[in-house]
Design an enzyme around this catalytic site. Structure first.
Site, mmCIF file in Angstrom:
data_model
loop_
_atom_site.group_PDB
_atom_site.id
_atom_site.type_symbol
_atom_site.label_atom_id
_atom_site.label_comp_id
_atom_site.label_asym_id
_atom_site.label_seq_id
_atom_site.Cartn_x
_atom_site.Cartn_y
_atom_site.Cartn_z
ATOM 1 N N SER A 86 174.807 -38.140 8.793
ATOM 2 C CA SER A 86 175.100 -36.771 8.347
ATOM 3 C C SER A 86 176.576 -36.460 8.169
ATOM 4 C CB SER A 86 174.511 -35.773 9.339
ATOM 5 O OG SER A 86 173.138 -35.701 9.146
ATOM 6 N N LYS A 89 177.506 -35.348 4.801
ATOM 7 C CA LYS A 89 177.255 -33.982 4.306
ATOM 8 C C LYS A 89 178.564 -33.238 4.019
ATOM 9 C CE LYS A 89 172.700 -33.973 6.366
ATOM 10 N NZ LYS A 89 171.878 -33.833 7.555
ATOM 11 N N TYR A 211 169.772 -38.531 -1.083
ATOM 12 C CA TYR A 211 170.069 -38.147 0.307
ATOM 13 C C TYR A 211 170.044 -39.370 1.238
ATOM 14 C CZ TYR A 211 169.489 -36.084 4.915
ATOM 15 O OH TYR A 211 169.641 -35.771 6.248
ATOM 16 N N TYR A 263 175.359 -29.027 14.441
ATOM 17 C CA TYR A 263 174.007 -28.472 14.593
ATOM 18 C C TYR A 263 173.953 -27.402 15.673
ATOM 19 C CZ TYR A 263 173.821 -33.030 12.513
ATOM 20 O OH TYR A 263 174.104 -34.119 11.774
ATOM 21 N N VAL A 281 173.809 -39.038 13.106
ATOM 22 C CA VAL A 281 173.006 -39.697 14.137
ATOM 23 C C VAL A 281 173.291 -41.197 14.262
ATOM 24 C CG1 VAL A 281 171.129 -37.997 14.205
ATOM 25 C CG2 VAL A 281 170.964 -39.954 12.638
HETATM 26 N N1 GLN Z 1 169.445 -39.407 7.957
HETATM 27 C C1 GLN Z 1 169.305 -38.533 9.073
HETATM 28 C C2 GLN Z 1 168.123 -37.619 8.876
HETATM 29 O O1 GLN Z 1 167.936 -37.185 7.790
HETATM 30 C C3 GLN Z 1 170.571 -37.752 9.208
HETATM 31 C C4 GLN Z 1 170.554 -36.799 10.353
HETATM 32 C C5 GLN Z 1 171.844 -36.694 11.088
HETATM 33 O O2 GLN Z 1 172.720 -37.554 11.021
HETATM 34 N N2 GLN Z 1 171.963 -35.661 11.861
HETATM 35 O O3 GLN Z 1 167.364 -37.349 9.748
#
Ligand code: GLN
Length: 327
Positions: A86, A89, A211, A263, A281
């Site tokens: 993420s 993003k 994505y 988050y 993650v």
């Molecule tokens: N690829 C992970 C997902 O879509 C990314 C989530 C993350 O890094 N918080 O669940």
């Protein structure tokens, strides 16, 4: 467009450096943090809902910082590549803003969600408008904006990452991308749900493929710290020497990172770290000290909110020891 506060004129002058870091022994500070985290290796859990990430050993830790005058300091496994997840993003919201500007905010809100990164719960109430671009729902809409706004979106993404990081061979990891698709039930559901409200224009599969590609990109701490330098330097990238976005937008992306980049732990990050930050993650977290430096820390063991456990600790200690915080 929901615009409760009216825009003033576009502000595009970099603000002067507010911090003097010449008295800080940055290599020593990074070394101390490394010593402190080493005995805690093994804490947290790798992102086991994505098979390809489940086996990443919990004995890796890297940290890198790039100052606005171009100095790099690093410690540990700072040159080992990992799945950026993420963190991407941040880069994709920048690309979407480059493509459509403030029209993005008609499709994605700018509020913290207080819910987990992969939550769908508020989408029904908000009729398919995600709370912010940093939760999965928001990033899927951002992907859709990029698919519509760029002729060759995948290529544009890779070029963006390569020129921001100065690392010409940044690429996606097919094993991770495939694994995400295979276990991507929530993301698939989220994209379809948003599409049912008309807030995704392209084929859902194409949006998901984009994505999963962005999440599967593999980079190291130095690459990643460099890749967000433009957010520390008022929109200017020092790897490519170009202005990526206006100073005003750089400031605003930082504010979104502060309120939503980690988050439902964004409050805790503001409390303990006090810097705009974005986690993934894969265990990476990038952070920005506006006008001073950009950083990246990596430790693959996550806490219950999906943020790197020792990464969070390391950033907390870093701001404690340096006094660098936006507050
Ligand atoms: N690829 C992970 C997902 O879509 C990314 C989530 C993350 O890094 N918080 O669940």
């Amino acid at each position: 467009m929901r615009e409760p506060i009216r825009n003033g004129p576009i502000q595009n002058e970099p603000i002067q450096n507010q911090f003097d870091i010449s008295g800080l022994d940055l290599p020593d500070i990074l070394g101390t943090i490394h010593e402190e985290v080493r005995p805690r290796f093994g804490e947290g859990r790798a992102a086991d809902y994505i098979d390809a990430l489940a086996g990443v050993p919990l004995d890796r830790f890297g940290m890198a910082l790039v100052t606005c005058d171009g100095r790099v300091h690093e410690v540990g496994d700072s040159r080992e590549r990992f799945s950026i997840q993420s963190i991407s993003k941040v880069h994709t919201v920048t690309m979407a803003l480059q493509a459509v500007g403030d029209a993005l905010w008609e499709r994605v809100d700018r509020e913290p969600s207080g819910d987990p990164f992969n939550s769908l719960i508020q989408l029904e109430y908000h009729r398919g408008i995600p709370r912010n671009p940093f939760m999965n729902a928001g990033a899927l809409v951002v992907s859709d904006v990029i698919l519509s706004g760029y002729g060759q979106p995948e290529q544009a993404l890779l070029e963006f990452m390569r020129s921001r990081s100065g690392s010409t061979d940044v690429g996606g990891d097919e094993v991770v991308a495939r694994s995400e698709r295979e276990s991507g039930f929530r993301n698939i559901a989220t994209a379809n749900f948003i599409r049912s409200f008309g807030n995704i224009e392209n084929e859902v599969d194409a949006v998901l493929d984009f994505y999963f590609l962005q999440c599967s990109l593999s980079m190291d701490c130095v690459d990643l710290a460099r890749s967000v330098q433009y957010l520390a330097r008022g929109g200017y990238c020092n790897a490519s020497g170009t202005q990526v976005i206006s100073t005003q937008l750089a400031t605003r992306i930082n504010s979104l990172m502060m309120t939503a980049g980690t988050y439902d732990a964004a409050g805790d990050f503001a409390f303990y770290v006090g810097l705009p930050a974005k986690s993934g993650v894969g265990g990476g977290i990038v952070a920005v000290v506006p006008h001073v430096m950009s950083l990246c820390v990596w430790y693959p063991g996550l806490d219950d909110k999906g943020n790197s456990l020792l990464g969070r600790y390391a950033l907390h200690r870093f701001t404690q020891m340096t006094g660098l915080s936006v507050f």
